[in-house]
Write an enzyme that holds these catalytic residues in place. Structure first.
Site, PDB file in Angstrom:
ATOM      1  N   GLU A  42       0.844  -1.204   0.000  1.00 29.81           N
ATOM      2  CA  GLU A  42       0.000   0.000   0.000  1.00 29.81           C
ATOM      3  C   GLU A  42       0.874   1.248   0.000  1.00 29.81           C
ATOM      4  O   GLU A  42       1.873   1.316   0.727  1.00 29.81           O
ATOM      5  CB  GLU A  42      -0.871  -0.027   1.270  1.00 29.81           C
ATOM      6  CG  GLU A  42      -2.253   0.482   1.063  1.00 29.81           C
ATOM      7  CD  GLU A  42      -3.076  -0.403   0.121  1.00 29.81           C
ATOM      8  OE1 GLU A  42      -3.276   0.019  -1.036  1.00 29.81           O
ATOM      9  OE2 GLU A  42      -3.508  -1.480   0.539  1.00 29.81           O
ATOM     10  N   ASP A 181      -4.694   0.873  -9.296  1.00 29.37           N
ATOM     11  CA  ASP A 181      -6.113   0.556  -9.455  1.00 29.37           C
ATOM     12  C   ASP A 181      -6.459   0.282 -10.915  1.00 29.37           C
ATOM     13  O   ASP A 181      -7.173  -0.663 -11.242  1.00 29.37           O
ATOM     14  CB  ASP A 181      -6.979   1.717  -8.950  1.00 29.37           C
ATOM     15  CG  ASP A 181      -6.730   2.019  -7.483  1.00 29.37           C
ATOM     16  OD1 ASP A 181      -6.036   1.225  -6.822  1.00 29.37           O
ATOM     17  OD2 ASP A 181      -7.219   3.056  -7.005  1.00 29.37           O
TER      18      ASP A 181
HETATM   19 MG    MG Z   1     -10.941   5.497  -6.823  1.00 25.57          MG
END
Ligand code: MG
Ligand code: ADP
Length: 399
Positions: A42, A181
């Site tokens: 992360e 993402d």
């Molecule tokens: Mg987003």
């Protein structure tokens, strides 16, 4: 447990019919792009390090047709306000701000990159909860990008589409996210986690068959809306860059875990003892150790020792909570209650300050762990969390 969302394949015909009812003709095609959870790694992506996401069975399904008159019409079954109508060649960043900025940003980013993309009619429907840290935004962008790639025959690769989608989010919507993402949504494969090197976007599909091991991965959406735009992300990012500069490397990815201790000592010499310097040391410790945790989890998965990955996930949470300081009471409570309820490990996932956590559990104990988390939330006076099973699912595709 929250019931599984219908597969994209099952809702394709309905989304096509909605398109036809809305625009008065049939779409050219239907595309789907999933949300994701990140198993580990992360705030490593913008440090050119490693991440290990998997695609969720939850997707944005988009029915799209090309228009050669430059008109861009955007409609979401999940957003109020009806059809948003724009013009492909006169899009300007941050002009709009609403949800339509995500797909419009993709058109803009493709055109900025020199691709001859014109108009389109788009209608979409999503099962990715928005704002839950599961990347509904990337799913929206990647579904749009893949559709335009096909309709305008651009021939772009998955990493190229992910970069376009990231550019749309960074420079059109105005959210300073890394590339994880979009890469997860574009490039994940069913039954695998994606080992992504955020320096060159090279990937390795790492097999993950949890049910064969009698295991299950839960996603717990705390229902606390995360806010990436509030400066905390930018502040962490700037701190990481300051750390890299002080250590004489281009990105923190270049600090080997074996040299973390000496690197922290060097930072003390370079930056001194003040609160800002202490912050930089914490951020560096998180990023370098989380890159290492990605490697450790992959080694365990490759060795078939999946249960042992639980402890690494929990270690990752502690690092996010104490060093990066991006957790919140709800996320900490998920981890605490899940572990007390018998989970093998748990961590917050995504940008932090809310959103979701992942929990590795024995399949037989999954319902009990979910119940333990719900009870702890009720006792703390928090809103009821949404809990569902994350099966490693397919990345973006044409249906
Ligand atoms: Mg987003
Ligand atoms: P996350 O990506 O973690 O879900 P973000 O804040 O990055 O959260 O993105 C959420 C935003 O994406 C929403 O506020 C909305 O603008 C847009 N969005 C997501 N899903 C949809 C949808 N189904 N329809 C319209 N807009 C959506």
């Amino acid at each position: 447990m929250t019931a599984p969302a219908p597969a994209a394949e099952e809702s394709a015909a309905a989304v096509a019919a909605e398109f036809t009812a809305l625009y008065g003709y049939e779409p050219t095609g239907i595309w789907a792009a999933p949300g994701r959870v990140n198993l580990i790694g992360e705030y490593t992506d913008f440090n050119e390090g490693f991440v290990l996401p998997l695609a969720l069975p939850r997707t944005v399904v988009a029915a799209v047709a090309r228009r050669d008159d430059g008109v861009l019409r955007l409609h979401s079954a999940d957003a109020a306000g009806g059809v948003v109508e724009l013009t492909a060649h006169s899009l300007t960043p941050l002009s709009d701000g609403g949800w339509a900025a995500y797909p419009a940003g993709v058109v803009w980013a493709l055109r900025e990159a020199g691709h001859a993309v014109g108009g389109a009619d788009v209608h979409l429907r999503s099962t990715v909860p928005a704002g839950a840290g599961l990347s509904s935004s990337a799913a929206l962008e990647v579904a749009t990008a893949l559709a335009l790639n096909d309709l305008y025959e651009l021939g772009l690769s998955r990493p190229e589409l992910a970069l376009v989608a990231q550019r749309a989010e960074n420079d059109f919507v105005g959210v300073p996210c890394g590339v994880m993402d979009q890469m997860a949504s574009a490039a994940c494969e069913a039954g695998h986690v994606l080992h992504l090197d955020c320096r060159d976007l090279s990937v390795r599909q790492v097999p993950l068959d949890l049910s064969a091991h009698g295991l299950c991965l839960l996603v717990v959406d705390t229902r606390v809306e995360h806010e990436l735009g509030d400066g905390a992300y930018a502040e962490r990012r700037a701190g990481c860059e300051a750390g890299a500069r002080a250590l004489g490397v281009s990105h923190l990815r270049d600090v080997p875990f074996a040299e973390l201790r000496s690197a922290l000592g060097r930072l003390r010499d370079e930056l001194g003892e003040g609160p800002d310097a202490e912050k930089v040391r914490r951020y560096v410790r998180h990023v370098v150790s989380d890159d290492h945790r990605v490697e450790r989890v992959i080694s365990l998965l490759d060795a078939g020792d999946v249960r042992a990955a639980g402890d690494v996930l929990t270690e990752g949470h502690v690092s996010l909570r104490d060093d990066l300081r991006i957790s919140c009471p709800e996320l900490d409570l998920v981890v605490e209650a899940a572990r007390a309820g018998g989970a093998l490990g748990a961590r917050m996932t995504g940008g932090g300050f809310g959103g979701s956590a992942v929990v590795l559990v024995e399949a037989a104990g999954a319902e009990g762990v979910a119940e333990a988390v719900r009870e702890a939330f009720a006792a703390a006076g928090f809103a009821e969390p949404r809990v569902f099973v994350a099966e490693a699912s397919a990345g973006a595709r044409r249906l």
